[in-house]
Design an enzyme around this catalytic site. Sequence first.
Site, PDB file in Angstrom:
ATOM      1  N   GLU A  12      -3.638  -8.235   2.919  1.00 30.59           N
ATOM      2  CA  GLU A  12      -4.131  -8.724   4.218  1.00 30.59           C
ATOM      3  C   GLU A  12      -5.639  -8.526   4.367  1.00 30.59           C
ATOM      4  OE1 GLU A  12      -2.699  -5.892   3.693  1.00 30.59           O
ATOM      5  OE2 GLU A  12      -3.342  -4.373   5.143  1.00 30.59           O
ATOM      6  N   CYS A  67       0.844  -1.199   0.000  1.00 25.73           N
ATOM      7  CA  CYS A  67       0.000   0.000   0.000  1.00 25.73           C
ATOM      8  C   CYS A  67       0.881   1.251   0.000  1.00 25.73           C
ATOM      9  CB  CYS A  67      -0.984  -0.028   1.167  1.00 25.73           C
ATOM     10  SG  CYS A  67      -2.293   1.172   0.933  1.00 25.73           S
ATOM     11  N   HIS A  88      -4.384  -4.086  -0.537  1.00 24.06           N
ATOM     12  CA  HIS A  88      -4.129  -4.662   0.786  1.00 24.06           C
ATOM     13  C   HIS A  88      -4.276  -6.182   0.725  1.00 24.06           C
ATOM     14  CE1 HIS A  88      -3.990  -1.025   3.297  1.00 24.06           C
ATOM     15  NE2 HIS A  88      -4.720  -0.501   2.331  1.00 24.06           N
TER      16      HIS A  88
END
Lengths: 252, 203
Positions: free
Chosen positions: B185, B79, B183
């Site tokens: 995650e 990011c 992202h």
Amino acid sequence: MLARRIIPCLDVRNGRVVKGKKFQDIIDVDSPEKLGRFYSDSGADELVFYDITASNEERKTSLEFVTRVAKEINIPFCVGGGISTIDDFTNILRKGADKVSVNSSAVRNPQLIREASLKFGAQCIILSIDAKKNREGSWSVYIKGGREKTSLDAVEWAVKGVELGAGEIVVNSIDEDGMKNGYDLDLLRKITNAVNVPVIASGGAGSMAHFYEAVKYANVDGILAASVFHFGEIKIQDLKQYLKEKGIEIRI
Amino acid sequence: MHVIIDYGMGNLDSVQRAFTKVGMETKISNKAEDIKKAKSLILPGVGAFRDAIDSLEKTGLVPIINEEVKKGKYLIGICLGMQLLYEKSYEYGNYKGLGFIQGEIKFLDIKLKVPHMGWNNLKFKTADDPILKYIKEDDYVYFVHSYYASSGSNNKELIAYSDYEDLIPAIVRKENIYGIQFHPEKSAEVGLNILRAYKELIS
């Protein structure tokens, strides 16, 4: 292309998920992290948790669920309910939430939106608006979980909220909430036309067609629902397949 | 041990958890010796470029990161961490980045809604890059950003991108340096599959 988002909403009280019909008759459903995981595995694009715990003191304990949810899921999630200070934002974002939504407190203190937006970025500040149609044919903003009418016009308040730094608007129709007659498309259309941030429809889903209508006729970016998901009336996988077949950009 | 570089910006737990899930043991650290000993480096980041590069420079770690990367150690920026890999950014002014990759970070000056927030599908530019091993073209990943890496037509680092009126570089690579704009995650199984492939390619 950016996909439209399907967002199950979970009302949390004292750390447990509940769902109200017209904000009353609350029924216990399940634990936030358990339902969160279930929805994430079912293909939900995002989750919203509203903490409706009554007192500030009890909410501190209740909010421990945010940490547990962050550990369980790897899709974005938003937490709202009772947020009134910058410290509340910090606390919830530190626990691992991606977004924080404000409602009544932003009506009372609009600068909260600006401050939070400058500090954390517009993308994590969600303005949630409870709106109800009035006799004049427009929509009034309500606060305190729909109990108190304000003098604000819902469309104007959405525009103002974005000016202050809100990165997304959740529009909850009090008239339609829990009624399963479909979203308030007129209200949604007015708001999506008036602001240039994502708009999320909330309140009224009863069938898969209602989700389609909200995207097709009101151009919303995300569609939020609670009971149809919690009680298994609509399965997220089926809903997404249906929307995709109808030509809506959807993540499957 | 892989090191997630801690320069005081935001919650690193979710990034760490994602790496743990794919079997990469990580340590969140701002210590020079950890960075020197690390098998690979992870540069996370949220917030504004200016604050991030300021904080990162204040840690005094930049020369050490430079040295390790020159020696061939893998570095992945995630990011805002990806944006820091570039030469400069125009977010709230004009700020110098780490300069590992040629190009600039510019505002998304488009008609569509900004930030570019939500799930977008990936298009492959360099389909044989090993980081794409466990995902398919058009898989969706989760983006949240208002600035993007613009390197003009000379975009030889581009591995995958998304369309959002403009071409949004999503995964870039220059030798042992990777950048991911979205992202991983927060990108459900697809995100983990990207990290899984990353784990394999660096070991």
